[in-house]
Design a protein around this motif. Structure first.
Motif, PDB file in Angstrom:
ATOM      1  N   TYR A 252       0.850  -1.185   0.000  1.00  0.00           N
ATOM      2  CA  TYR A 252       0.000   0.000   0.000  1.00  0.00           C
ATOM      3  C   TYR A 252       0.894   1.245   0.000  1.00  0.00           C
ATOM      4  O   TYR A 252       1.990   1.233   0.569  1.00  0.00           O
ATOM      5  N   PRO A 253       0.433   2.324  -0.624  1.00  0.00           N
ATOM      6  CA  PRO A 253       1.276   3.519  -0.747  1.00  0.00           C
ATOM      7  C   PRO A 253       1.388   4.309   0.555  1.00  0.00           C
ATOM      8  O   PRO A 253       0.686   4.023   1.538  1.00  0.00           O
ATOM      9  N   ALA A 254       2.284   5.284   0.550  1.00  0.00           N
ATOM     10  CA  ALA A 254       2.375   6.204   1.681  1.00  0.00           C
ATOM     11  C   ALA A 254       1.032   6.904   1.882  1.00  0.00           C
ATOM     12  O   ALA A 254       0.217   6.983   0.962  1.00  0.00           O
ATOM     13  N   HIS A 255       0.796   7.394   3.088  1.00  0.00           N
ATOM     14  CA  HIS A 255      -0.431   8.098   3.468  1.00  0.00           C
ATOM     15  C   HIS A 255      -1.638   7.169   3.492  1.00  0.00           C
ATOM     16  O   HIS A 255      -2.752   7.551   3.158  1.00  0.00           O
ATOM     17  N   SER A 256      -1.366   5.911   3.891  1.00  0.00           N
ATOM     18  CA  SER A 256      -2.455   4.963   4.113  1.00  0.00           C
ATOM     19  C   SER A 256      -2.723   4.859   5.608  1.00  0.00           C
ATOM     20  O   SER A 256      -1.814   5.004   6.429  1.00  0.00           O
ATOM     21  N   ALA A 257      -3.967   4.612   5.955  1.00  0.00           N
ATOM     22  CA  ALA A 257      -4.356   4.412   7.354  1.00  0.00           C
ATOM     23  C   ALA A 257      -4.981   3.041   7.491  1.00  0.00           C
ATOM     24  O   ALA A 257      -5.688   2.574   6.583  1.00  0.00           O
ATOM     25  N   VAL A 258      -4.728   2.389   8.617  1.00  0.00           N
ATOM     26  CA  VAL A 258      -5.372   1.097   8.877  1.00  0.00           C
ATOM     27  C   VAL A 258      -5.709   1.024  10.362  1.00  0.00           C
ATOM     28  O   VAL A 258      -4.882   1.348  11.221  1.00  0.00           O
TER      29      VAL A 258
ATOM     30  N   ILE B 224      -7.908   9.234  -4.574  1.00  0.00           N
ATOM     31  CA  ILE B 224      -6.855   9.951  -3.855  1.00  0.00           C
ATOM     32  C   ILE B 224      -5.519   9.498  -4.436  1.00  0.00           C
ATOM     33  O   ILE B 224      -5.088   8.366  -4.222  1.00  0.00           O
ATOM     34  N   THR B 225      -4.887  10.364  -5.186  1.00  0.00           N
ATOM     35  CA  THR B 225      -3.653  10.045  -5.903  1.00  0.00           C
ATOM     36  C   THR B 225      -2.519  10.946  -5.409  1.00  0.00           C
ATOM     37  O   THR B 225      -2.760  11.943  -4.724  1.00  0.00           O
ATOM     38  N   PRO B 226      -1.262  10.627  -5.767  1.00  0.00           N
ATOM     39  CA  PRO B 226      -0.163  11.541  -5.427  1.00  0.00           C
ATOM     40  C   PRO B 226      -0.391  12.953  -5.958  1.00  0.00           C
ATOM     41  O   PRO B 226      -0.025  13.933  -5.307  1.00  0.00           O
ATOM     42  N   GLN B 227      -1.012  13.074  -7.140  1.00  0.00           N
ATOM     43  CA  GLN B 227      -1.291  14.394  -7.683  1.00  0.00           C
ATOM     44  C   GLN B 227      -2.295  15.144  -6.818  1.00  0.00           C
ATOM     45  O   GLN B 227      -2.211  16.364  -6.647  1.00  0.00           O
TER      46      GLN B 227
ATOM     47  N   LEU C  33      -3.577  19.529  -2.986  1.00  0.00           N
ATOM     48  CA  LEU C  33      -4.013  19.900  -1.639  1.00  0.00           C
ATOM     49  C   LEU C  33      -2.995  20.817  -0.975  1.00  0.00           C
ATOM     50  O   LEU C  33      -3.362  21.796  -0.316  1.00  0.00           O
ATOM     51  N   ARG C  34      -1.697  20.519  -1.166  1.00  0.00           N
ATOM     52  CA  ARG C  34      -0.666  21.390  -0.600  1.00  0.00           C
ATOM     53  C   ARG C  34      -0.719  22.773  -1.226  1.00  0.00           C
ATOM     54  O   ARG C  34      -0.544  23.794  -0.541  1.00  0.00           O
ATOM     55  N   LEU C  35      -0.965  22.826  -2.533  1.00  0.00           N
ATOM     56  CA  LEU C  35      -1.099  24.119  -3.206  1.00  0.00           C
ATOM     57  C   LEU C  35      -2.297  24.874  -2.648  1.00  0.00           C
ATOM     58  O   LEU C  35      -2.194  26.073  -2.334  1.00  0.00           O
ATOM     59  N   ARG C  36      -3.423  24.212  -2.515  1.00  0.00           N
ATOM     60  CA  ARG C  36      -4.622  24.886  -2.027  1.00  0.00           C
ATOM     61  C   ARG C  36      -4.439  25.377  -0.592  1.00  0.00           C
ATOM     62  O   ARG C  36      -4.874  26.475  -0.237  1.00  0.00           O
ATOM     63  N   THR C  37      -3.788  24.574   0.233  1.00  0.00           N
ATOM     64  CA  THR C  37      -3.509  24.985   1.605  1.00  0.00           C
ATOM     65  C   THR C  37      -2.621  26.218   1.633  1.00  0.00           C
ATOM     66  O   THR C  37      -2.834  27.146   2.420  1.00  0.00           O
TER      67      THR C  37
END
Length: 257
Positions: free
Chosen positions: A47-53, A145-148, A153-157
Motif C-alpha cells: 500500500y502507498p504512503a499516506h495509508s491508514a489502517v 486519492i492520488t499523489p497528484q 491539496l498542498r497548493l490549495r492549503t
C-alpha cells in the motif's frame, strides 16, 4: 473515555522492520508515511504512503517495510466510545487519507497531550481523537486519492494560508511542475472551484476580517490581500459580497446579534 497505551509520530524503522501479532491486542491505528506491506485477506499486499489502517482488539496485525525504511504514526489504545467502536471503517484494511498533513499534526498534538500531565489532558485527548476519526471517515468517502491530489491539496492549503501572495496561474502551475491548462482542469475537477477563484475567495474572506476589525485604509487592506490596484480590489469585493468595501463595515455593524 479513551485510554492511550502508547502513541508516536514520525517513527522511523529499518528496512527489516516487521510487526507480527497473530491474535492482536488493543485498538491500533497506523498511518504510513512511506509505502508498506500489510497482511490483508490472507496475503501480503503493498500500500502507498499516506495509508491508514485501524485494527480492532484481538484482530491479527501484520505489516512490514517494503523499502529501505518505514515511517509511520501510530497509536495503541482502549476505548468504549461509540465514535470508535461503531465506526464504519474497514478494520484491518488500509485506505488512503485525504489530508495526511492534517492527521500528522493531530498525532503530534496527541503525543504532547499524552506525555504531559495537564489539567485537561483527558478531554483534550478525547477532542483530538474525535477530530482524527472524523478525518478517517472523510477519507473513506473520497475516491481517487492520488499523489497528484496531495500536490494539489498542498497548493490549495498554501493559497488559503497566504492569500496575499502574488498568485498567478503560471506560478501555481510551476509550483506543481505541470502546464497551466492542465492545472486549471484538474484543480476545478478536484475542488469544484477554479484555482484563481480560490485565490480571490481567500483574499476577500480575509479582507472582510480586516475591514471589520482593523483601522487600516482601503488601500492598505487591498495591498495586504494581494491587490496592487485598489479599484480592482473594490470591484472584486463588491462582486462577491454585494457591498463596496467602505460600506461593508457599516452593513455588518447594523446586523442583529
Amino acid at each position: 473515555m479513551t485510554h492511550i497505551h502508547y502513541v508516536e509520530c514520525n517513527t522511523t524503522h529499518s528496512g527489516h522492520f516487521v510487526i507480527d501479532v497473530p491474535v492482536g491486542f488493543h485498538w491500533l491505528l497506523v498511518i504510513t508515511k512511506t509505502p508498506a506491506q500489510f497482511w490483508v485477506n490472507g496475503a501480503l499486499k503493498e500500500y502507498p504512503a499516506h495509508s491508514a489502517v485501524l485494527y480492532r482488539p484481538l484482530q491479527k496485525v501484520y505489516y512490514q517495510t517494503c523499502g529501505d525504511s518505514f515511517i509511520n504514526d501510530w497509536i495503541r489504545f482502549e476505548s468504549e466510545e461509540a465514535y470508535i467502536t461503531e465506526l464504519p471503517l474497514p478494520f484491518g484494511i488500509p485506505f488512503s487519507l485525504n489530508d495526511p498533513e492534517y492527521c500528522s499534526k493531530l498525532f503530534e498534538l496527541l503525543v504532547t497531550e499524552h506525555n504531559f500531565n495537564r489539567d485537561y489532558k483527558k478531554s483534550s485527548i478525547d477532542y483530538l481523537l474525535r477530530t482524527l476519526f472524523n478525518k478517517l471517515l472523510e477519507s473513506i468517502s473520497q475516491e481517487d486519492i492520488t499523489p497528484q491530489y496531495y500536490n494539489l491539496l498542498r497548493l490549495r492549503t498554501s493559497i488559503q494560508n497566504n492569500p496575499g501572495d502574488y498568485w498567478t496561474i503560471a506560478k501555481m502551475a510551476d509550483y506543481l511542475q505541470i502546464s497551466p491548462g492542465y492545472l486549471q482542469s484538474i484543480y476545478k475537477k478536484t475542488f469544484g472551484v477554479s484555482c484563481m477563484d480560490d485565490v480571490i475567495n481567500s483574499r476577500i474572506r480575509i479582507a472582510k476580517e480586516y475591514l471589520i476589525h482593523n483601522t487600516q485604509s482601503i488601500a492598505e487592506i487591498a495591498s495586504r490581500c494581494g491587490y496592487q490596484n485598489v479599484e480592482h480590489f473594490c470591484r472584486q469585493f463588491k462582486k462577491i459580497t454585494g457591498y463596496p468595501p467602505r460600506k461593508f463595515h457599516k452593513h455588518v455593524a447594523n446586523q442583529p446579534d
